[in-house]
Design an enzyme around this catalytic site. Structure first.
Site, PDB file in Angstrom:
ATOM      1  N   HIS B 132      -6.059  16.774   1.019  1.00 26.61           N
ATOM      2  CA  HIS B 132      -6.214  16.496  -0.431  1.00 26.61           C
ATOM      3  C   HIS B 132      -7.479  16.872  -0.527  1.00 26.61           C
ATOM      4  O   HIS B 132      -8.499  16.814   0.215  1.00 26.61           O
ATOM      5  CB  HIS B 132      -5.872  14.747  -0.556  1.00 26.61           C
ATOM      6  CG  HIS B 132      -5.923  14.515  -2.090  1.00 26.61           C
ATOM      7  ND1 HIS B 132      -7.125  14.398  -2.933  1.00 26.61           N
ATOM      8  CD2 HIS B 132      -4.890  14.060  -2.890  1.00 26.61           C
ATOM      9  CE1 HIS B 132      -6.796  13.763  -3.802  1.00 26.61           C
ATOM     10  NE2 HIS B 132      -5.536  13.726  -4.120  1.00 26.61           N
ATOM     11  N   ASP B 208      -7.579  10.424   6.435  1.00 27.38           N
ATOM     12  CA  ASP B 208      -7.154   9.982   4.993  1.00 27.38           C
ATOM     13  C   ASP B 208      -5.905   8.952   5.057  1.00 27.38           C
ATOM     14  O   ASP B 208      -4.894   9.883   5.482  1.00 27.38           O
ATOM     15  CB  ASP B 208      -7.149  11.151   4.325  1.00 27.38           C
ATOM     16  CG  ASP B 208      -6.531  10.822   2.723  1.00 27.38           C
ATOM     17  OD1 ASP B 208      -6.033   9.936   2.388  1.00 27.38           O
ATOM     18  OD2 ASP B 208      -6.593  12.010   2.097  1.00 27.38           O
ATOM     19  N   GLN B 211      -1.802   7.944   2.036  1.00 22.90           N
ATOM     20  CA  GLN B 211      -0.472   8.199   1.795  1.00 22.90           C
ATOM     21  C   GLN B 211       0.241   7.271   3.140  1.00 22.90           C
ATOM     22  O   GLN B 211       1.704   6.947   2.883  1.00 22.90           O
ATOM     23  CB  GLN B 211       0.016   9.486   1.912  1.00 22.90           C
ATOM     24  CG  GLN B 211      -0.359  10.262   0.689  1.00 22.90           C
ATOM     25  CD  GLN B 211       0.323   9.814  -0.662  1.00 22.90           C
ATOM     26  OE1 GLN B 211       1.569   9.369  -0.446  1.00 22.90           O
ATOM     27  NE2 GLN B 211      -0.332  10.226  -1.408  1.00 22.90           N
ATOM     28  N   LYS B 234      -1.729   2.598  -4.264  1.00 23.88           N
ATOM     29  CA  LYS B 234      -0.511   3.150  -3.988  1.00 23.88           C
ATOM     30  C   LYS B 234       0.161   2.362  -2.879  1.00 23.88           C
ATOM     31  O   LYS B 234       1.212   2.640  -2.365  1.00 23.88           O
ATOM     32  CB  LYS B 234      -0.992   4.488  -2.913  1.00 23.88           C
ATOM     33  CG  LYS B 234      -1.653   5.607  -3.794  1.00 23.88           C
ATOM     34  CD  LYS B 234      -1.834   7.020  -2.927  1.00 23.88           C
ATOM     35  CE  LYS B 234      -2.830   8.036  -3.690  1.00 23.88           C
ATOM     36  NZ  LYS B 234      -2.421   8.386  -4.929  1.00 23.88           N
ATOM     37  N   CYS B 376      -3.751  17.959  -6.155  1.00 25.98           N
ATOM     38  CA  CYS B 376      -4.955  17.990  -5.676  1.00 25.98           C
ATOM     39  C   CYS B 376      -4.943  18.570  -4.284  1.00 25.98           C
ATOM     40  O   CYS B 376      -5.646  17.911  -3.244  1.00 25.98           O
ATOM     41  CB  CYS B 376      -5.577  16.640  -5.611  1.00 25.98           C
ATOM     42  SG  CYS B 376      -5.703  15.980  -7.282  1.00 25.98           S
TER      43      CYS B 376
END
Lengths: 171, 418
Positions: B132, B208, B211, B234, B376
């Site tokens: 991302h 990251d 998700q 999220k 993104c």
């Protein structure tokens, strides 16, 4: 509720499926300008030739959604062969049509402010737009306005660049 | 909440959906089909109620007042920190969990503190092609300023990282940035395997987790990375708060990120002394109500169980991939791994040659919410050879009816564009 038929008028779908003036003119001599919609990644390439103060030829390249592609196609058909002054008027009128609703939205981009004088919106002669008036329904779908105006902003930039190189009279 | 788990059949999604007020509404005369949880998830009333209850009974600034509600607010704020830390297996949650604005800010924090301390002209960073922008641009900004070079781990045509060449790629690299799960492809990356090679080469690993943390069991004590960033919104929580976890020994020597209140021990005219972990990295009044909401979201997820959530999402992803393939055949191209076990519940797709914006516009008419765009991740879009994709993404509250609604609306989209 705004229906799909407001957005996807038959004439829009026609220009999407069979885009007019597709391709790129050799540059130079043509002016070549790229436009991007950072929201969706769409990009458009406008190549135009300005001779004797008129847009003598124009071609549209790049990829995008049905709205950005049909708007570009309709635009190319509308401006080809027209004097630059008339084309600039058309750009102003078209962007006025696209900003009637946009101007009432909170957080509107400041770059469009010049086009959204309250009085101007009332003076818009949408009938003068001919086939382009088919894109009027786009304003009911605010997210898509930038799709419709992408090619017009790119054309305006191309005209500016052509004039800055050759002077306002064109050559 | 034990009654939400039907042991024989996985999650009781129909009961669980009642916890989410937004899912009860209609859009354009159709029940809403929310398939954009990878962008932001919906919140259960347990989260909304916890925030409201805190605001109505307890709110005061934290770490300031000596009066009762200020002490209670501080206590609840710090309790949320510990709850989040335990949720991801942090060995030392009261020091290692930093509250940020979102995952993006967490990654910027690493670039600006660890990066500025340890990266010097000529150094190299290794990223993946599927990152991302939040795990690319902070490093590009630093690379420009510090004259760093950036290398890339490529992906194959199924959207998996190509790791054959990893040892050579990582040689001489100071930092590896990797997403646990691609927000476009759903690919689950072998963070542990990559971290082992990276650590052997002396590199630090920044992951990251935006998700993955909301959808998979996460245990940073075994995951392998040194920093992990994720966002509350999220994972059923509110916007405005994110988390950066970092190893205590890496965080302890770092300078502050932003300057101001909370992050100092002492300020004199001549200079300042920074506060201890974690407050050194939390300048200014933090998002207190949001931390309470995040704490409630974590409690909700834990009561259901991340293993159950993962099992449900694998089952739903399998159903979706099969349904879309059966109904649309070659007209649909789903990006990313073919095996649902190797991916999360994120399905980016191309439907015929219809632009993703047009697809999502028609789907909206049927109440189906999907994301259209570059997500993104423009380097990845270029690798895939597309400007944009449409993306349907699942959470614990999605069911097979949602997939059927998507398929029905896609069929209408095909008919509309002829």
């Amino acid at each position: 509720m705004a229906g799909l038929e407001d957005l996807y008028r038959e004439i829009i779908l026609d220009h999407y499926r069979s885009p007019r003036n597709r391709g790129e003119l050799p540059s130079p001599p043509a002016q070549r300008v790229e436009g991007f919609n950072p929201l969706c990644g769409d990009e458009i390439v406008v190549t135009l030739e300005v001779n004797d103060g008129s847009v003598s030829d124009i071609k549209i390249g790049g990829t995008g959604c049905s709205i950005s592609q049909s708007s570009a196609s309709l635009m190319s058909a509308a401006v080809k062969g027209k004097p630059v002054t008339e084309v600039r008027d058309l750009i102003r009128t078209f962007k006025g049509m696209m900003s009637i609703h946009e101007s009432t939205l909170p957080g509107k981009d400041s770059q469009d402010e010049a086009d959204t004088e309250a009085g101007e919106a009332q003076l818009l002669d949408v009938d003068s737009l001919g086939e382009l008036a088919a894109l009027q329904g786009v304003v009911k779908f605010p997210v898509r306005i930038k799709c419709a105006t992408l090619s017009w902003n790119t054309l305006a930039q191309g005209l500016d660049e052509a004039e800055s190189e050759t002077g306002p009279a064109g050559a | 909440m034990a009654d939400l788990i039907d042991v024989a059949h996985g999650l009781d999604v129909e009961t669980l959906r009642k916890d989410f007020p937004l899912l009860a509404q209609e859009v354009n005369g159709h029940p809403i089909t929310y398939l954009d949880s990878a962008a932001s998830s919906q919140r259960p009333h347990q989260v909304l109620d916890a925030m409201r209850e805190y605001d109505e009974t307890t709110h005061a600034n934290v770490h300031r007042g000596v009066y009762r509600i200020a002490e209670e607010a501080t206590h609840r704020f710090e309790a949320a920190r510990v709850a989040v830390g335990r949720f991801i297996g942090a060995p030392n949650p009261s020091r290692e969990i930093l509250f940020s604005k979102n995952a993006t800010e967490g990654l910027n924090l690493v670039a600006n503190t660890w990066g500025r301390t340890h990266l010097h002209p000529g150094d190299s960073i290794l990223l993946t092609e599927m990152e991302h922008h939040a795990n690319i641009v902070p490093w590009q900004m630093l690379a420009e300023e510090r004259e760093l070079s950036i290398r890339w781990i490529p992906i194959d045509d199924d959207g998996a990282l190509i790791l054959d060449d990893l040892e050579r790629l990582v040689d001489g690299v100071k930092l590896v940035g990797i997403t646990c799960m691609s927000n476009v492809l759903g690919t689950l990356n072998p963070v542990g395997d990559i971290a082992r090679v990276a650590h052997a080469a002396g590199a630090v690993v920044v992951a990251d987790g935006a998700q993955s943390v909301p959808h998979l069991p996460t245990d940073v004590s075994t995951l392998g990375c040194d920093f992990l960033a994720f966002s509350a919104h999220k994972m059923l929580g509110p916007t405005g708060i994110g988390v950066l976890w970092g190893r205590d020994e890496l965080l302890t020597p770092l300078p502050p990120f932003l300057g101001g209140g909370e992050m100092i021990l002492d300020v004199r005219k001549e200079g300042f002394t920074p506060n201890d972990l974690p407050w050194r990295f939390e300048a200014g009044t933090p998002p207190i109500t949001e931390a309470i909401g995040l704490g409630a979201a974590v409690e909700y997820l834990q009561a259901i169980g991340m293993e159950s959530i993962r099992a449900h999402e694998i089952s739903l992803t399998t159903y979706a991939m099969n349904t879309l393939a059966e109904r649309f055949g070659d007209d649909i191209r789903i990006f990313g791994p073919k095996d649902p076990i190797q991916r999360g519940g994120v399905l980016s797709f191309a439907y015929r040659d219809i632009h993703p914006h047009d697809v999502s516009q028609i789907l909206d008419q049927y109440g189906v919410c999907v994301r259209a765009g570059h997500h993104c991740a423009k380097p990845l879009m270029r690798r895939l050879g597309v400007n944009a994709t449409a993306r349907a993404s699942f959470a614990l509250y999605n069911n097979e009816s949602d997939v059927d609604a998507l398929a029905d609306a896609l069929a209408e989209t095909g008919a509309f564009f002829g």
